[in-house]
Enzyme design. Structure first.
Site, mmCIF file in Angstrom:
data_model
loop_
_atom_site.group_PDB
_atom_site.id
_atom_site.type_symbol
_atom_site.label_atom_id
_atom_site.label_comp_id
_atom_site.label_asym_id
_atom_site.label_seq_id
_atom_site.Cartn_x
_atom_site.Cartn_y
_atom_site.Cartn_z
ATOM 1 N N ASP A 122 26.619 -33.124 7.503
ATOM 2 C CA ASP A 122 27.042 -32.218 8.653
ATOM 3 C C ASP A 122 26.193 -31.135 8.937
ATOM 4 O O ASP A 122 26.012 -30.578 9.987
ATOM 5 C CB ASP A 122 28.731 -31.987 8.601
ATOM 6 C CG ASP A 122 29.038 -31.138 9.769
ATOM 7 O OD1 ASP A 122 29.221 -31.960 10.828
ATOM 8 O OD2 ASP A 122 29.528 -29.967 9.458
ATOM 9 N N ASN A 150 31.716 -21.637 11.024
ATOM 10 C CA ASN A 150 30.220 -20.893 11.705
ATOM 11 C C ASN A 150 30.338 -19.612 12.113
ATOM 12 O O ASN A 150 31.539 -19.128 12.099
ATOM 13 C CB ASN A 150 29.671 -22.021 12.572
ATOM 14 C CG ASN A 150 30.426 -22.167 13.797
ATOM 15 O OD1 ASN A 150 31.293 -21.052 13.965
ATOM 16 N ND2 ASN A 150 30.186 -23.250 14.729
#
Ligand code: COA
Length: 359
Positions: free
Chosen positions: A228, A39
């Site tokens: 996810d 991320n």
């Protein structure tokens, strides 16, 4: 060379056989974590790790199931036991994934996988995940046919007995857990902040060849990565901070998803504790080729996310504002699971501490 010196060739064959047998029992994958695995804060996505774990499991299992004559087959992921993310993995770390077959029933195989992160600048290694996956082998010639699994060698009768107990336990759990089959409705327009509708998110994906096994059905790891991703978007929308996957509850893969299907993955906030968020994820598949589109529910799962500050320390999350009986009911379910998980985690920490003191 072999023709002229048959004794050398025989020796090499023997060595090869031993090496091949050893390689057959265990599998090691290793790769560098890149920016697109993580991320914006540099934490590797839980889905990236789940996909790597599944890749290792499917290779070792398909290989094992093809060690005897008969139908060639491909192993499909049927179940993943509850998986915790114990330590973060960052961009630039090396992920080491080790898989081992630990039990075989007549038609299913248990694979245990461990993941370690290695910082190649400092040499620090950490255990990040331990996962147990169950695979079922399908004939390559007939995808509806489940083939028999070749037996495995156990180190001891106790090891086999432990495996049998895990097999019976997951079978019992499957009987008791019903898949959530309710329709997931699109959220109302302009929902209030911190409500379920406010963070509900969906991802729509057309299943292409690179998502699929040799059977042209989606790899379990590809599905888990999408799940996810959606759970992460839902969590980030709820708390607007850096979020990471803390754990995934046991997942059963009920139906196959064929190449060319349109998959809709939806994440819906279910429960928040002081510092964690539980998100339920639904995977629905539909064939674009069928006149009524034949939409069906393929998988459901519950992901737990944690919000982190810039020093990677857990932050409190905004409490979920529940509206209506259904949301209230799901919140209570989430709360019960959260309390149960917390008690179990505390108990295993106590056991670890006691063992350390004993050492
Ligand atoms: N977890 C672990 N093992 C499972 C399982 C699950 N969720 N579901 C079935 N099994 C095992 C059974 O124990 C049995 O083995 P055994 O005879 O040694 O006990 C074997 O699978 C066959 O069970 P059966 O009852 O005949 O099959 P089923 O009709 O319940 O179908 C699957 C089970 C897994 C074949 C089916 O649910 C399926 O096709 N799922 C999708 C698989 C897939 O595509 N994975 C990737 C998803 S993205």
């Amino acid at each position: 060379m072999r023709c002229f010196r048959p004794w050398v060739s025989r020796k090499v064959d023997q060595v090869d056989k031993a090496v091949v047998e050893r390689l057959q029992e265990r599998l090691q994958l290793c790769r560098l974590i890149r920016p697109d695995d993580a991320n914006i804060a540099g934490n590797t996505h839980g889905g990236t790790l789940l996909k790597m774990i599944e890749e290792a499991g499917s290779i070792i299992c398909t290989r094992h199931c093809n060690t005897q004559g008969g139908d060639r087959c491909v192993a499909a992921l049927a179940r993943v036991e509850k998986t915790e993310f114990l330590y973060p993995m960052f961009i630039g770390d090396v992920a080491h994934v080790s898989a081992e077959i630990t039990y075989a029933s007549k038609h299913s195989v248990e694979v245990q996988v461990t993941v370690m992160s290695e910082n190649i600048l400092t040499g620090v290694k950490k255990l990040t995940n331990k996962a147990a996956l169950w695979y079922v082998p399908f004939s390559l010639a007939n995808v509806e046919k489940i083939v028999e699994v070749p037996p495995i060698k156990y180190d001891s009768p106790e090891q086999e007995e432990e495996g049998r107990k895990r097999y019976e336990a997951q079978k019992m759990d499957r009987l008791q857990t019903k898949m959530r089959n309710e329709a997931v409705l699109p959220p109302a327009p302009e929902p209030e902040e911190h409500t379920v509708a406010f963070s509900q998110s969906s991802l729509i994906h057309l299943v292409g060849p690179s998502d699929c096994t040799l059977h042209d059905f989606v790899h379990g790891g590809v599905t888990m990565k999408m799940m996810d991703e959606v759970a992460g978007i839902t969590a980030a929308r709820h708390c607007n901070t850096n979020i990471v996957t803390a754990c995934v509850d046991a997942i059963n893969f009920h139906r196959k998803i064929k190449k060319g299907s349109v998959v809709t993955v939806t994440g819906r906030m279910m429960f928040t504790s002081n510092k964690s968020m539980e998100i339920e994820v639904f995977v629905d598949a539909a064939s674009v080729m069928e006149p009524d589109h034949g939409k069906y529910r393929a998988v459901t799962a519950v992901f737990t996310y944690i919000s982190l500050d810039k020093y990677h320390k857990p932050l409190p999350v905004p409490p979920l504002k529940v509206q209506g009986e259904e949301e209230e009911k799901r919140f209570k379910e989430g709360e019960a699971r959260y309390l149960q998980n917390k008690t179990r985690r505390m108990a295993s920490k106590d056991v670890e501490l006691a063992a350390q003191r004993h050492c």
